[in-house]
Design a protein around this motif. Structure first.
Motif, mmCIF file in Angstrom:
data_model
loop_
_atom_site.group_PDB
_atom_site.id
_atom_site.type_symbol
_atom_site.label_atom_id
_atom_site.label_comp_id
_atom_site.label_asym_id
_atom_site.label_seq_id
_atom_site.Cartn_x
_atom_site.Cartn_y
_atom_site.Cartn_z
ATOM 1 N N ARG A 123 0.808 -1.211 0.000
ATOM 2 C CA ARG A 123 0.000 0.000 0.000
ATOM 3 C C ARG A 123 0.850 1.275 0.000
ATOM 4 O O ARG A 123 0.560 2.225 -0.724
ATOM 5 C CB ARG A 123 -0.910 -0.009 1.234
ATOM 6 N N TRP A 154 -3.736 -12.411 -0.543
ATOM 7 C CA TRP A 154 -3.693 -10.948 -0.578
ATOM 8 C C TRP A 154 -2.685 -10.401 -1.594
ATOM 9 O O TRP A 154 -2.430 -9.211 -1.636
ATOM 10 C CB TRP A 154 -3.384 -10.394 0.826
ATOM 11 N N ARG B 19 -5.028 7.030 9.139
ATOM 12 C CA ARG B 19 -5.063 6.336 7.848
ATOM 13 C C ARG B 19 -4.124 5.134 7.803
ATOM 14 O O ARG B 19 -4.170 4.341 6.870
ATOM 15 C CB ARG B 19 -4.704 7.305 6.715
ATOM 16 N N ASN B 20 -3.251 4.999 8.803
ATOM 17 C CA ASN B 20 -2.322 3.866 8.829
ATOM 18 C C ASN B 20 -2.747 2.780 9.803
ATOM 19 O O ASN B 20 -1.959 1.928 10.163
ATOM 20 C CB ASN B 20 -0.916 4.342 9.215
ATOM 21 N N TYR B 22 -4.925 -0.478 10.770
ATOM 22 C CA TYR B 22 -5.607 -1.628 10.170
ATOM 23 C C TYR B 22 -6.396 -2.374 11.239
ATOM 24 O O TYR B 22 -6.044 -2.324 12.419
ATOM 25 C CB TYR B 22 -4.584 -2.617 9.587
ATOM 26 N N LEU B 24 -7.779 -6.354 11.660
ATOM 27 C CA LEU B 24 -7.771 -7.692 11.067
ATOM 28 C C LEU B 24 -8.414 -8.692 12.013
ATOM 29 O O LEU B 24 -8.257 -8.588 13.228
ATOM 30 C CB LEU B 24 -6.323 -8.145 10.813
ATOM 31 N N ARG B 49 -8.417 -1.674 4.713
ATOM 32 C CA ARG B 49 -7.769 -1.567 6.028
ATOM 33 C C ARG B 49 -8.485 -2.397 7.089
ATOM 34 O O ARG B 49 -7.969 -2.594 8.178
ATOM 35 C CB ARG B 49 -7.715 -0.103 6.465
ATOM 36 N N MET B 51 -10.052 -6.080 7.313
ATOM 37 C CA MET B 51 -10.092 -7.276 6.480
ATOM 38 C C MET B 51 -10.401 -8.536 7.274
ATOM 39 O O MET B 51 -9.803 -8.788 8.313
ATOM 40 C CB MET B 51 -8.739 -7.449 5.789
#
Lengths: 286, 321
Positions: A123, A154, B19-20, B22, B24, B49, B51
């Motif tokens: 990204r 992915w 924005r950084n 994530y 999971l 971001r 998942m």
């Protein structure tokens, strides 16, 4: 093979031999794993990598470090806990971090982490990759399969370099690995390349398209058929001499090699003398 | 607002703010939104971001560590905290150690969320409170969700520590209201520590993590009404490292849902003994579940898990002798 590559392989070999000698003389604390016989693998790979790519190393990582950084002083200081150590002597032989290089001591642990770094790169820095060195024995760990699955799903820029030296500590590959490494890669739909020679120019030419593919988000597995000439750790080799395998050095024996080796040996001897004389490392930031 | 909504809103706000960051986990994506619906709406709003992952707790946690190493931040949802055992190597040997084992401090901004606790009949492998197994790991901080701590503040604090954190979330809290304490108790939250109290000097202090707080409060109410025993409840947001200034009282109890043996409460008691031995009338009393697997059948589960009744009885017997 150009002098610089051959010389780097010989510096790694001189480093490992010196280290075993220092251990033998009781001058080094703890334990270590040397990569005698496998020196050409990281030297070949570094020719395909950019300093902005990440490299994940393992317990047998001195060659990986020295192929990336021409810094035997820092590495030996790390192993001996002396001033100038890369990680203040905390990590030692198998836990080293410098810039985008990182090693860990638990088998298979680095692959999920490398996948995470690859996710970041995909990204934030497209075109960069994460390269993780593992051994044939590492395939005993479930984390490897979890990471390969994620990388494939992915489309992560993850390059897995397997140093298949035919032995996991003392257990031969045919006693610890059912099936093949190629079959494992195929199961995840990942390209697999088998490398049998030690000519770094040939290896690079052969792997270049694969590595470009990784950069574009097609993770891959490269398997080097290689030979661990030394013990797993120190003085713990139970193999008969004939079972150890061939040494790439024999193939390149020449006056040029002798000259470069003499220079490498004398350089590492000087490094050892320098590092041994240094004060102990200090760990300031906990 | 219910606790689950507060947590979901906190995650939305964090993801929007950074924005950084994530998120999971298994089945966290919409329309499912997680086994307990805590991640609802996030994958729709933050595609790429947030998942859903394969059933790979070790890999997910390792990926989070890789993101953290790269300067990103990550929140991992472990569907049932029981499965955090599968991520233990990544947490103990990699993520937590990376903070310091490379000689200089490496910031690792990651949170592993673990729904825990019983009382729902999920049986031996989906009902545990495994906090105790994570206590005492250098570089790993442990938090527990509570109805008294705003989850946005808690998660923000965890990420700001720049070291891996585990957030334990007692499943029974999800449907409870935030900030509710029964009459006549008052609630105050200071420095991450919530206190439920009466104006008079307490007969005892009860330390409990967020998941056990509603049960302890119910016991405190019956102790007050039936026995005229006055308790103050102390609920730290951060379980470990434990650093809480306790109100002055001669008796202290630690209540938690963990089964017996090597508990978080034992660690807390040790610290309280070291700090306050002189003012205590006796050693800290530990109240927890039995030394047992957690059975599935409701009547059997009830016989193992610590309950309001147990808390009431132990406090009364200890104070009344």
């Amino acid at each position: 093979m150009i002098d610089a590559d051959l010389s780097r392989m010989l510096v790694i070999r001189a480093f490992e031999r010196t280290l075993l000698d220092l251990y033998g003389r009781g001058l080094v604390n703890g334990t270590t794993h040397t990569c005698l016989g496998q020196e050409y693998v990281p030297v070949a790979m570094e020719g395909l990598l950019d300093p902005a790519d990440h490299v994940f190393s393992n317990h047998r990582g001195h060659g990986h470090y020295l192929a990336r950084f021409d810094d035997p002083e820092g590495l030996l200081a790390e192993i001996m806990g002396r001033e100038g150590a890369v990680c203040a002597g905390v990590g030692g032989s198998q836990h080293i971090r410098r810039d985008r290089y990182l090693s860990t001591g638990v088998q298979g642990e680095s692959l999920p982490v490398a996948a995470g770094v690859a996710l970041h790169l995909k990204r934030a820095e497209p075109g960069r990759l994460a390269c993780a060195y593992i051994g044939d024995g590492t395939f005993g760990e479930g984390a490897v399969y979890e990471a390969l699955n994620l990388a494939a799903l992915w489309a992560l820029p993850l390059l897995v370099v397997v140093e298949n030296n035919g032995i996991a500590q003392s257990t031969p590959t045919d006693k610890h690995l059912a099936g093949t490494i190629a079959g494992r890669a195929a199961a995840f739909g990942l390209p697999h390349e088998l490398v049998e020679g030690a000519d770094v120019d040939d290896i690079r030419a052969r792997l270049a398209p694969l590595v470009s593919g990784v950069r574009a988000g097609r993770p891959a597995v490269v398997e080097f058929v290689t030979h661990r000439l030394g013990p797993h750790s120190k003085g713990d080799d139970t193999r008969p001499a004939h079972a150890v395998g061939v040494d790439w050095r024999d193939k390149y024996a020449s006056p040029r090699l002798d000259r470069l080796e003499a220079a490498a040996v004398s350089r590492i001897e000087a490094v050892a003398a320098d590092v041994i004389a240094r004060p102990l490392s200090r760990w300031e930031a906990r | 607002m219910r606790v689950a909504e507060n947590l979901n809103a906190a995650l939305h706000e964090l993801m929007a703010a950074e924005r950084n960051l994530y998120l999971l986990g298994e089945d966290v994506a919409d329309p499912y939104g997680g086994a307990f619906k805590i991640t609802r709406g996030l994958s729709t709003r933050f595609p790429g971001r947030v998942m859903s992952t394969p059933i790979s707790e070790s890999a997910i946690t390792g990926v989070a560590a890789g993101l953290a190493l790269s300067g990103d931040a990550a929140i991992v949802e472990i569907m049932f905290g029981d499965f955090a055992t599968l991520a233990f190597d990544q947490l103990l040997n990699f993520a937590a150690k990376s903070v310091s084992m490379y000689g200089s401090r490496v910031p690792m901004r990651m949170v592993v969320r673990c729904p825990v606790g019983g009382g729902r009949g999920y049986g031996p492998t989906h009902s545990q409170s495994l906090q105790k197994h994570f206590v005492g790991i250098p570089g790993l901080a442990l938090y527990e969700m509570s109805p008294f701590h705003d989850n946005l503040a808690v998660l923000t604090e965890m990420l700001a520590r720049e070291e891996p954190c585990v957030l334990f979330e007692d499943k029974v809290l999800y449907t409870r209201p935030m900030h509710a304490v029964p009459e006549p108790f008052s609630l105050a939250v200071e420095n991450g520590v919530a206190r439920a109290f009466l104006d008079e000097r307490p007969d005892c202090v009860v330390v409990a993590p967020g998941g056990s707080a509603p049960m302890v409060l119910a016991a405190m109410r019956s102790l007050l009404l039936e026995e005229e025993i006055v308790c103050t409840l102390v609920v730290p947001s951060r379980l470990y490292p434990f650093d809480v200034e306790l109100p002055d009282a001669r008796r202290v109890f630690v209540v938690e849902e963990s089964t017996a043996g090597g508990t978080w409460g034992a660690e807390v008691a040790h610290q309280i003994h070291q700090r306050h031995w002189g003012r205590l009338a006796g050693p800290v009393t530990l109240v927890h579940s039995a030394d047992s697997v957690i059975p599935t059948a409701a009547h059997l589960e009830e016989s193992v898990l610590v309950s309001e009744r147990t808390v009431h009885r132990v406090i009364m017997e200890t104070l009344r002798g």
